[in-house]
Design an enzyme around this catalytic site. Structure first.
Site, PDB file in Angstrom:
ATOM      1  N   ALA A 171      -6.508   7.233   9.824  1.00 33.17           N
ATOM      2  CA  ALA A 171      -7.127   6.577   8.672  1.00 33.17           C
ATOM      3  C   ALA A 171      -6.190   5.521   8.093  1.00 33.17           C
ATOM      4  O   ALA A 171      -6.591   4.375   7.830  1.00 33.17           O
ATOM      5  CB  ALA A 171      -7.501   7.599   7.608  1.00 33.17           C
ATOM      6  N   ASP A 172      -4.936   5.888   7.899  1.00 36.14           N
ATOM      7  CA  ASP A 172      -3.947   4.939   7.381  1.00 36.14           C
ATOM      8  C   ASP A 172      -3.725   3.783   8.350  1.00 36.14           C
ATOM      9  O   ASP A 172      -3.758   2.608   7.969  1.00 36.14           O
ATOM     10  CB  ASP A 172      -2.614   5.651   7.140  1.00 36.14           C
ATOM     11  CG  ASP A 172      -2.589   6.422   5.830  1.00 36.14           C
ATOM     12  OD1 ASP A 172      -3.409   6.126   4.957  1.00 36.14           O
ATOM     13  OD2 ASP A 172      -1.740   7.310   5.687  1.00 36.14           O
TER      14      ASP A 172
END
Length: 418
Positions: A171-172
């Site tokens: 996600a990051d």
């Protein structure tokens, strides 16, 4: 052809007001492309400086993994003088990149509407976990939480097993990549219009965007896709096979490739078997075919299968751990991992942004900064006098790394956070 030593973003000035991973990772890429990145940290430093379990003399290896090539200035943004310094930096910037919870920078006086009045050409990128949606905007959210909410954990792991976190911060990282492209696009548009703009991204939207084929499955079937272990959801065979001494990832991406695959493993009759002749049939009968193939692959070591498949151009690859990957001849040839001189770590390996241009250079500009390592240089460039700087340090408005402040009475970091 001679490649210039300038990166494509040389001359672009970036102010990073961020912590943890997503925005700093994006700023790391901008730095590798030549941008000057100034990282504004609270007196206590980016939170990741004190997190994790890998340290040397108080310096974090996790911080060092994605903060190279930056300058660090340590400010108390709650002090009017500290805020004034930050605003002065933003006044002369091309890009501001922040990933605090929505509203935080606005409360500090570093929001987009406030800064655009100082700098109409500013490209301002905000990254949050959930965006501005009521009920979610102010919730804490980091990569593992968003992986869970974003569907990734529901399709990761063995069939019927517990939800599994993807082993890298998808996600990051994915949001950092999108932010990188969005910032470059906004800078290009500014060249045409002369106007800056605000970019807003959030981790949960990125995870929806990442669904890709899984979204297609859901739309087609009306049912949520499930975890498939190491198997591809729509192509069979395409999975991890246990070998005599390890694991191999291999597959047949088409029916024609399936025939070559069968020849390579010494089972040519499987290509025309009525249960396995087409991919649709193989998907239907994946369980029995998988068991059969597992038995075949267990008869030889991984390196033998790699040699056999390489000779026949079959889709395959050994399953490497991180050590095997970074020390492979493949990655050494690509030159992605370079060593920089660090005051604490010594010769520190860091990963360069994996982009190659024909006309310009992508390179690591320097080591990860120590907290407040560049505070004095930055303040001097802003026109602050030596007496003013000494006063700011004494009042704990700024922190300058010991050994860089000359005769100043350097204060140890405080505990303020943005």
């Amino acid at each position: 052809m001679i490649i210039t030593t300038m990166g494509p973003l040389t001359g672009v000035k970036v102010i990073e007001i961020a912590h943890w991973l997503v925005a700093p990772y994006c700023a790391n890429m901008l730095s590798d492309l030549g941008a000057e990145v100034i990282k504004i940290e609270p007196l206590s430093g980016d939170q990741v400086r004190s997190s994790g379990s890998y340290f040397k003399n108080g310096e974090s290896y996790l911080f060092a993994a994605y903060n190279h090539g930056k300058q660090s200035i340590s400010l108390n943004l709650k002090d009017p003088d500290g805020l004034g310094i930050a605003r002065d930096l933003c006044r002369g910037a091309d890009v501001v990149l922040e990933n605090y919870r929505p509203g935080t920078c606005e409360r500090l006086g570093l929001g987009y509407e406030s800064l655009r009045r100082l700098n109409p050409g500013l490209v301002y990128c905000s990254i949050s976990a959930f965006g501005d949606t009521p009920g979610y905007a102010h919730r804490p959210g980091m990569d593992p939480i968003v992986q869970g909410m974003g569907g990734a954990m529901s399709v990761t792991g063995e069939p019927g097993g517990k939800p599994v976190l993807v082993g890298i911060p998808v996600a990051d990282n994915s949001t950092a990549y999108i932010a990188f492209g969005a910032i470059c696009g906004a800078l290009l548009e500014r060249e045409r219009t002369g106007k800056g703009q605000r970019i807003q991204l959030n981790l949960i939207d990125t995870m929806v965007f990442n669904l890709s084929t899984r979204f297609g499955q859901y739309i087609a079937s009306g049912k949520p896709p499930s975890a498939m272990g190491s198997q591809h959801a729509e192509v069979v065979p395409y999975q991890a096979f246990p070998t005599a001494n390890g694991w191999l990832m291999a597959g047949a991406q088409s029916d024609r490739a399936w025939a070559v695959f069968c020849e390579a493993i010494g089972r040519p009759e499987l290509a025309s078997h009525p249960d396995y002749e087409t991919n649709r049939l193989r998907v239907k009968n994946r369980e029995t075919l998988s068991g059969l193939l597992n038995g075949v692959f267990a008869q030889k070591p991984t390196e033998d299968w790699c040699a056999i498949f390489a000779e026949r151009n079959v889709l395959h690859g050994p399953i490497w751990n991180v050590e095997e990957l970074v020390n492979s001849d493949l990655i050494r040839e690509h030159g992605l991992i370079e060593k920089v001189d660090h005051a604490v770590f010594g010769k520190l390996p860091v990963i360069r942004t994996p982009i190659a241009y024909s006309e310009s250079e992508v390179k690591i500009q320097g080591p990860p900064p120590l907290l407040g390592e560049h505070t004095l240089d930055i303040l001097r460039k802003l026109g602050r006098s030596e007496d003013e700087i000494s006063d700011l340090i004494a009042r704990k408005v700024v922190y300058a790394k010991p050994g860089q402040a000359g005769d100043y009475a350097v204060q140890v970091p405080g505990s303020d956070t943005a």
